[in-house]
Write a protein that holds these residues in place. Structure first.
Motif, mmCIF file in Angstrom:
data_model
loop_
_atom_site.group_PDB
_atom_site.id
_atom_site.type_symbol
_atom_site.label_atom_id
_atom_site.label_comp_id
_atom_site.label_asym_id
_atom_site.label_seq_id
_atom_site.Cartn_x
_atom_site.Cartn_y
_atom_site.Cartn_z
ATOM 1 N N ARG A 194 0.838 -1.213 0.000
ATOM 2 C CA ARG A 194 0.000 0.000 0.000
ATOM 3 C C ARG A 194 0.869 1.258 0.000
ATOM 4 O O ARG A 194 0.575 2.237 -0.691
ATOM 5 N N ALA A 195 1.946 1.219 0.795
ATOM 6 C CA ALA A 195 2.840 2.380 0.843
ATOM 7 C C ALA A 195 3.470 2.645 -0.522
ATOM 8 O O ALA A 195 3.619 3.798 -0.936
ATOM 9 N N LEU A 196 3.829 1.605 -1.244
ATOM 10 C CA LEU A 196 4.384 1.771 -2.580
ATOM 11 C C LEU A 196 3.330 2.309 -3.548
ATOM 12 O O LEU A 196 3.630 3.166 -4.390
ATOM 13 N N ARG A 197 2.105 1.837 -3.429
ATOM 14 C CA ARG A 197 1.038 2.268 -4.336
ATOM 15 C C ARG A 197 0.603 3.706 -4.066
ATOM 16 O O ARG A 197 0.136 4.400 -4.978
ATOM 17 N N GLU A 198 0.755 4.156 -2.836
ATOM 18 C CA GLU A 198 0.294 5.501 -2.479
ATOM 19 C C GLU A 198 1.307 6.583 -2.802
ATOM 20 O O GLU A 198 0.998 7.776 -2.708
ATOM 21 N N ASN A 199 2.523 6.194 -3.163
ATOM 22 C CA ASN A 199 3.549 7.163 -3.531
ATOM 23 C C ASN A 199 3.531 7.338 -5.048
ATOM 24 O O ASN A 199 3.631 6.365 -5.800
ATOM 25 N N ALA A 200 3.419 8.574 -5.498
ATOM 26 C CA ALA A 200 3.287 8.834 -6.935
ATOM 27 C C ALA A 200 4.468 8.307 -7.728
ATOM 28 O O ALA A 200 4.315 7.875 -8.884
ATOM 29 N N GLU A 201 5.660 8.313 -7.142
ATOM 30 C CA GLU A 201 6.854 7.894 -7.871
ATOM 31 C C GLU A 201 7.019 6.379 -7.945
ATOM 32 O O GLU A 201 7.811 5.871 -8.755
ATOM 33 N N THR A 202 6.294 5.642 -7.107
ATOM 34 C CA THR A 202 6.434 4.185 -7.090
ATOM 35 C C THR A 202 5.131 3.457 -7.395
ATOM 36 O O THR A 202 5.123 2.228 -7.477
ATOM 37 N N ALA A 203 4.059 4.207 -7.588
ATOM 38 C CA ALA A 203 2.730 3.604 -7.698
ATOM 39 C C ALA A 203 2.606 2.605 -8.838
ATOM 40 O O ALA A 203 1.865 1.613 -8.734
ATOM 41 N N ASP A 204 3.324 2.846 -9.942
ATOM 42 C CA ASP A 204 3.142 2.015 -11.127
ATOM 43 C C ASP A 204 4.233 0.963 -11.322
ATOM 44 O O ASP A 204 4.224 0.249 -12.328
ATOM 45 N N VAL A 205 5.158 0.876 -10.383
ATOM 46 C CA VAL A 205 6.225 -0.124 -10.518
ATOM 47 C C VAL A 205 5.641 -1.514 -10.227
ATOM 48 O O VAL A 205 5.013 -1.716 -9.188
ATOM 49 N N PRO A 206 5.817 -2.480 -11.120
ATOM 50 C CA PRO A 206 5.285 -3.825 -10.875
ATOM 51 C C PRO A 206 5.896 -4.452 -9.619
ATOM 52 O O PRO A 206 7.077 -4.243 -9.315
ATOM 53 N N ILE A 207 5.075 -5.218 -8.927
ATOM 54 C CA ILE A 207 5.507 -5.862 -7.685
ATOM 55 C C ILE A 207 5.341 -7.370 -7.825
ATOM 56 O O ILE A 207 4.240 -7.873 -8.098
ATOM 57 N N LEU A 208 6.439 -8.091 -7.635
ATOM 58 C CA LEU A 208 6.452 -9.547 -7.649
ATOM 59 C C LEU A 208 6.637 -10.034 -6.215
ATOM 60 O O LEU A 208 7.540 -9.564 -5.516
ATOM 61 N N VAL A 209 5.786 -10.943 -5.774
ATOM 62 C CA VAL A 209 5.889 -11.451 -4.404
ATOM 63 C C VAL A 209 6.202 -12.940 -4.426
ATOM 64 O O VAL A 209 5.934 -13.642 -5.399
ATOM 65 N N GLY A 210 6.783 -13.404 -3.339
ATOM 66 C CA GLY A 210 7.091 -14.820 -3.209
ATOM 67 C C GLY A 210 7.171 -15.221 -1.752
ATOM 68 O O GLY A 210 7.201 -14.379 -0.863
ATOM 69 N N GLY A 211 7.201 -16.523 -1.530
ATOM 70 C CA GLY A 211 7.242 -17.047 -0.173
ATOM 71 C C GLY A 211 6.176 -18.105 0.011
ATOM 72 O O GLY A 211 5.218 -18.216 -0.770
ATOM 73 N N TYR A 212 6.324 -18.870 1.043
ATOM 74 C CA TYR A 212 5.476 -20.046 1.249
ATOM 75 C C TYR A 212 3.972 -19.753 1.261
ATOM 76 O O TYR A 212 3.197 -20.522 0.669
ATOM 77 N N PRO A 213 3.493 -18.694 1.901
ATOM 78 C CA PRO A 213 2.035 -18.486 1.952
ATOM 79 C C PRO A 213 1.371 -18.413 0.589
ATOM 80 O O PRO A 213 0.213 -18.831 0.437
#
Length: 344
Positions: free
Chosen positions: A292-311
């Motif tokens: 959410r913090a990344l999405r709410e910042n205008a400079e980082t809002a559109d950067v793709p996010i890849l997640v990983g981990g057991y869950p």
């Protein structure tokens, strides 16, 4: 109702209530587990409640059921019988019903039905046959015995025989790291041994860095970080190292970096991708908060996010809920997905 699981004092209160009710109904437990049995039971109950809270938050009973399957094996290896786990969850159901936590009660009832079907063992992660797999077993044996020099010689021999960095990461380091976790779950190594083995794997990975970090500029920049509170960072380290080997410029932030610092790192230089990781379910909400913090910042809002981990292997639907663009089940898939998601 999720606030109930966010309040430490409420969790402690319920854990004590559940434990005392269980001991009252099963007085033989005190004799079996000794004077410290109550304290251990309270601690275990708090863990159960924490995982249950995440399952409620994301609306997926699998997150809790899988944890209980893991706990069943872990507890049995330490002399705690399955009936004691069942008794604990039954008293938890009673306590949460009194709190009007209907969603949690429903998940508990579903899980209780499935406990008899849950396996009592876990297969080895390095059981396959092959040159690399033989090397992985030899490497694991040496680090378990504290023989780091011999372990490094195994890696050097594999390299001399033509093993690539992806070979070592995906067929030695990754399965060995999973196996270390399994051995702790089965009570075959101590916490201290687990930490030593993990540190040995990290040291072996660091020996590969002269081959990874050549000084040549990469095609794209990726920032890698763990969810707040996450202490298991080696999986993310593997992903960023393999991305580096695949032509990326990697900025590895690791664990325990404040969300504001991660946002700043992404914003200060053009970034093609953010790679985020959590290995345990209780950190999912911290990961969601970071996104959410990344999405709410205008400079980082559109950067793709890849997640990983057991869950995410348990519930791929979480990816959309937390606002990520995609997920990867392992380090090899992360490299492929990164290429698909990255900003050109």
């Amino acid at each position: 109702m999720i606030e109930l699981f966010d309040d430490p004092s409420s969790l402690q209160r319920i854990a004590i209530r559940v434990t005392d009710a269980q001991l009252a109904g099963m007085p033989e437990m005190q004799a079996r587990y000794g004077a410290k049995g109550r304290d251990h039971c309270i601690e275990d109950t708090r863990f159960h409640l924490t995982y249950l809270g995440e399952a409620v938050e994301f609306g997926d009973a699998t997150l809790f059921e899988d944890y209980i399957a893991w706990a069943k094996v872990m507890l049995a290896s330490r002399g705690v019988e399955a009936r004691d786990l069942v008794g604990n969850l039954e008293q938890m159901r009673v306590a949460l019903a009194a709190e009007n936590a209907s969603s949690a009660v429903a998940i508990l009832e579903q899980t209780l039905k499935r406990i008899p079907l849950m396996s009592e063992t876990v297969a080895s992660f390095v059981a396959a046959e092959g040159v690399m797999e033989d090397g992985a077993r030899a490497y694991l044996t040496f680090i378990r015995e504290g023989r780091r020099r011999e372990a490094e010689e195994v890696i050097q021999k594999l390299v001399g025989d033509g093993a690539t960095i992806p070979d070592l990461y995906l067929r030695v380091f990754e399965p060995v790291q999973h196996e270390i976790g399994r051995l702790w779950q089965l009570n075959q190594i101590s916490v201290a041994q687990e930490h030593f083995c993990t540190a040995a794997v990290q040291r072996s990975m660091s020996q590969m860095y002269p081959l990874l970090f050549t000084g040549a500029p990469g095609r794209r920049r990726v920032v890698g970080a763990c969810a707040g509170g996450e202490l298991h960072e080696i999986g993310l380290r593997m992903v960023t190292d393999l991305l580096e080997a695949n032509g990326w410029d990697t900025v590895y932030l690791g664990a325990n970096v404040p969300a504001a610092g991660i946002v700043q790192a992404v914003a200060e230089v053009p970034t093609a991708l953010v790679a985020l990781s959590t290995t345990i379910t209780p950190n999912l909400r911290a990961l969601a908060s970071l996104i959410r913090a990344l999405r709410e910042n205008a400079e980082t809002a559109d950067v793709p996010i890849l997640v990983g981990g057991y869950p995410f292997r348990l519930s791929a639907g979480i990816v959309e809920q937390i606002g990520a663009n995609g997920w990867a089940a392992n380090a090899a898939e992360a490299v492929r997905r990164a290429d698909e998601l990255a900003v050109a």
